[in-house]
Design an enzyme around this catalytic site. Structure first.
Site, PDB file in Angstrom:
ATOM      1  N   SER A  62       1.702  -1.346  -3.892  1.00 17.41           N
ATOM      2  CA  SER A  62       1.463  -1.838  -2.605  1.00 17.41           C
ATOM      3  C   SER A  62       3.024  -2.196  -1.900  1.00 17.41           C
ATOM      4  CB  SER A  62       0.779  -3.052  -2.768  1.00 17.41           C
ATOM      5  OG  SER A  62       0.772  -3.670  -1.387  1.00 17.41           O
TER       6      SER A  62
ATOM      7  N   TYR B 231      -1.910 -11.674  -5.333  1.00 18.00           N
ATOM      8  CA  TYR B 231      -1.841 -10.194  -5.317  1.00 18.00           C
ATOM      9  C   TYR B 231      -0.363  -9.883  -5.294  1.00 18.00           C
ATOM     10  CZ  TYR B 231      -2.523  -5.519  -3.554  1.00 18.00           C
ATOM     11  OH  TYR B 231      -2.813  -4.095  -3.181  1.00 18.00           O
TER      12      TYR B 231
ATOM     13  N   SER C 128     -14.802   4.786  -7.323  1.00 23.99           N
ATOM     14  CA  SER C 128     -15.738   4.578  -6.790  1.00 23.99           C
ATOM     15  C   SER C 128     -15.624   4.508  -5.071  1.00 23.99           C
ATOM     16  CB  SER C 128     -16.643   3.461  -7.225  1.00 23.99           C
ATOM     17  OG  SER C 128     -16.024   2.347  -7.029  1.00 23.99           O
TER      18      SER C 128
ATOM     19  N   GLY D  90     -12.639   4.059  -1.598  1.00 28.51           N
ATOM     20  CA  GLY D  90     -11.151   4.290  -0.918  1.00 28.51           C
ATOM     21  C   GLY D  90     -10.139   5.212  -1.496  1.00 28.51           C
ATOM     22  N   ILE D  91      -9.095   4.912  -1.889  1.00 33.61           N
ATOM     23  CA  ILE D  91      -8.023   5.533  -2.217  1.00 33.61           C
ATOM     24  C   ILE D  91      -8.331   6.445  -3.504  1.00 33.61           C
ATOM     25  CG2 ILE D  91      -5.843   5.622  -3.128  1.00 33.61           C
ATOM     26  CD1 ILE D  91      -5.106   3.259  -1.282  1.00 33.61           C
TER      27      ILE D  91
ATOM     28  N   GLU E 187      -7.077   2.071   5.191  1.00 38.62           N
ATOM     29  CA  GLU E 187      -8.740   1.986   5.620  1.00 38.62           C
ATOM     30  C   GLU E 187      -9.416   2.244   4.394  1.00 38.62           C
ATOM     31  OE1 GLU E 187      -9.683   3.421   9.484  1.00 38.62           O
ATOM     32  OE2 GLU E 187     -11.662   2.386   9.390  1.00 38.62           O
TER      33      GLU E 187
HETATM   34  N1  LIG Z   1      -6.217  -0.711   1.288  1.00 38.17           N
HETATM   35  C1  LIG Z   1      -5.076  -1.257   1.365  1.00 38.17           C
HETATM   36  O1  LIG Z   1      -4.625  -1.640   2.420  1.00 38.17           O
HETATM   37  C2  LIG Z   1      -3.989  -1.082   0.088  1.00 38.17           C
HETATM   38  C3  LIG Z   1      -2.800  -1.409   0.325  1.00 38.17           C
HETATM   39  C4  LIG Z   1      -1.688  -1.079  -0.633  1.00 38.17           C
HETATM   40  C5  LIG Z   1      -2.134  -1.096  -1.790  1.00 38.17           C
HETATM   41  N2  LIG Z   1      -3.514  -1.079  -2.101  1.00 38.17           N
HETATM   42  C6  LIG Z   1      -3.869  -0.534  -3.465  1.00 38.17           C
HETATM   43  O2  LIG Z   1      -4.728   0.663  -3.675  1.00 38.17           O
HETATM   44  C7  LIG Z   1      -5.359   0.621  -4.823  1.00 38.17           C
HETATM   45  C8  LIG Z   1      -6.980   0.926  -4.563  1.00 38.17           C
HETATM   46  O3  LIG Z   1      -7.385   0.114  -3.516  1.00 38.17           O
HETATM   47  P1  LIG Z   1      -8.398   0.646  -2.148  1.00 38.17           P
HETATM   48  O4  LIG Z   1      -8.031   0.125  -1.295  1.00 38.17           O
HETATM   49  O5  LIG Z   1      -8.977   1.901  -2.387  1.00 38.17           O
HETATM   50  O6  LIG Z   1      -9.624  -0.504  -2.394  1.00 38.17           O
HETATM   51  P2  LIG Z   1     -11.227  -0.366  -2.516  1.00 38.17           P
HETATM   52  O7  LIG Z   1     -11.666   0.654  -1.398  1.00 38.17           O
HETATM   53  O8  LIG Z   1     -11.565  -1.942  -2.411  1.00 38.17           O
HETATM   54  O9  LIG Z   1     -11.387   0.179  -3.839  1.00 38.17           O
HETATM   55  C9  LIG Z   1     -10.954  -0.574  -5.051  1.00 38.17           C
HETATM   56  C10 LIG Z   1     -11.463   0.292  -6.397  1.00 38.17           C
HETATM   57  O10 LIG Z   1     -11.033  -0.234  -7.649  1.00 38.17           O
HETATM   58  C11 LIG Z   1     -12.243  -0.533  -8.566  1.00 38.17           C
HETATM   59  N3  LIG Z   1     -12.413  -1.623  -9.167  1.00 38.17           N
HETATM   60  C12 LIG Z   1     -12.127  -2.937  -8.888  1.00 38.17           C
HETATM   61  N4  LIG Z   1     -12.423  -3.861  -9.910  1.00 38.17           N
HETATM   62  C13 LIG Z   1     -12.567  -3.193 -10.928  1.00 38.17           C
HETATM   63  C14 LIG Z   1     -12.802  -3.274 -12.374  1.00 38.17           C
HETATM   64  N5  LIG Z   1     -12.988  -4.741 -12.817  1.00 38.17           N
HETATM   65  N6  LIG Z   1     -13.091  -2.497 -13.069  1.00 38.17           N
HETATM   66  C15 LIG Z   1     -13.092  -1.007 -12.709  1.00 38.17           C
HETATM   67  N7  LIG Z   1     -12.776  -0.852 -11.408  1.00 38.17           N
HETATM   68  C16 LIG Z   1     -12.531  -1.747 -10.637  1.00 38.17           C
HETATM   69  C17 LIG Z   1     -13.511  -0.387  -7.263  1.00 38.17           C
HETATM   70  O11 LIG Z   1     -14.457   0.112  -8.291  1.00 38.17           O
HETATM   71  P3  LIG Z   1     -15.741  -0.784  -8.678  1.00 38.17           P
HETATM   72  O12 LIG Z   1     -16.198  -1.687  -7.854  1.00 38.17           O
HETATM   73  O13 LIG Z   1     -16.817   0.234  -8.750  1.00 38.17           O
HETATM   74  O14 LIG Z   1     -15.781  -1.023 -10.074  1.00 38.17           O
HETATM   75  C18 LIG Z   1     -12.909   0.508  -6.300  1.00 38.17           C
HETATM   76  O15 LIG Z   1     -13.185   1.835  -6.751  1.00 38.17           O
HETATM   77  C19 LIG Z   1      -5.740  -0.760  -5.286  1.00 38.17           C
HETATM   78  O16 LIG Z   1      -4.488  -0.887  -6.409  1.00 38.17           O
HETATM   79  C20 LIG Z   1      -4.582  -1.727  -4.282  1.00 38.17           C
HETATM   80  O17 LIG Z   1      -4.337  -2.651  -4.570  1.00 38.17           O
HETATM   81  C21 LIG Z   1      -4.371  -0.870  -1.313  1.00 38.17           C
END
Ligand SMILES: NC(=O)c1ccc[n+]([C@@H]2O[C@H](COP(=O)([O-])OP(=O)(O)OC[C@H]3O[C@@H](n4cnc5c(N)ncnc54)[C@H](OP(=O)(O)O)[C@@H]3O)[C@@H](O)[C@H]2O)c1
Length: 253
Positions: free
Chosen positions: A144, A159, A15, A17-18, A195
């Protein structure tokens, strides 16, 4: 990428970000993508915007902390598409608490989303592949840099623990597939700062702090990670990319 056309990919956390960016590139590559998250309306909006693409995006509501939601997700995929060929375990969260300040409820939630859900989805995806005789499937865990080193950013210490666990679990699963003489490949991607909504959600009670972080340095874009997914799945059968560790150029640690 030709061999993936018309085949099925599951992306969790679709929904935002990535996850949303990964859905987009896979649909554009001609795959039938199932995007799972709680915020299913956002996935439906993305699906509508991809109406003219070669593949399709189907939104399924799923809270990955609920085991039954995950089983229902796989039942729905089996009913509609037959099964999963690629599983991108992407959903992930962090709270803004140090180990000294965090609560058990927050630690359990991070454990459920960041560790247990990828294990269940990987297990069910591999079962789905093997029961259909699929030997070229792929599991990709979005890890990560926090799965590789403990940074001085104390709010991500728990985390980081979940991402170190994902590092071990990804390698463990890879070894189990080799033991089975399977050619199903297991990969992970380990991004630095991207981002997305990650920090906005993490600092939901302190929006200024999230904005401060976003302004403090150069960030990767979700599309950069989506391109890494394409790179992984388009590699030839004898190449298993085990990890792509990618940071924004300005990120020091
Ligand atoms: N952004 C960074 O800097 C970064 C860096 C390294 C790794 N990562 C990793 O990249 C991955 C994606 O993160 P992002 O940066 O894209 O974050 P994001 O924009 O906050 O997106 C997080 C996603 O996870 C879903 N999610 C969270 N809790 C959930 C639940 N209980 N059930 C189902 N879906 C759930 C959210 O969907 P809903 O809330 O709609 O359920 C959303 O689609 C994560 O594993 C994160 O650890 C991110």
């Amino acid at each position: 990428m030709e061999r993936w056309k018309g085949r099925v990919a599951l992306v969790t956390g679709a929904s935002a970000g990535i996850g949303a960016a990964v859905c987009k590139v896979l649909v554009e590559a001609g795959m039938n993508v199932v995007g799972a998250a709680r915020g299913v309306e956002k996935i439906e909006i993305l699906a509508n915007s991809l109406h003219d693409a070669k593949g399709t995006l189907t939104a399924v509501k799923c809270d990955v902390t609920k085991e039954e939601d995950i089983y229902n997700l796989f039942r729905e995929i089996k009913g509609k598409f037959g099964g999963v060929d690629i599983c991108v375990n992407n959903a992930g969260i962090s709270y803004d608490k140090t180990l000294l300040d965090g609560s058990v409820a927050e630690w359990r939630n991070m454990t459920d989303v960041n560790i247990i859900a990828p294990c269940i989805c990987s297990k069910l995806s591999i079962e789905s592949m093997r029961e259909r005789g699929i030997d070229d499937g792929h599991i990709i865990n979005v890890n990560s840099t926090s799965g590789h080193r403990v940074s001085g950013f104390a709010e991500v210490h728990f985390y980081a623990g979940t991402k170190y666990a994902l590092t071990a679990i990804t390698e463990g699963l890879r070894q189990e597939m080799r033991e089975l003489k399977s050619h199903i490949r297991i990969s992970k991607i380990s991004p630095g700062f991207v981002e997305t909504e990650f920090f906005t959600r993490m600092f939901s009670s302190n929006e200024e702090k999230a904005q401060e972080i976003y302004k403090s340095r150069m960030f990767l874009q979700p599309e950069d990670i989506a391109n890494s997914v394409l790179h992984i799945i388009s590699s030839p059968p004898h190449v298993e990319i085990n990890d792509i560790l990618v940071r924004p150029t300005e990120q020091a640690s």
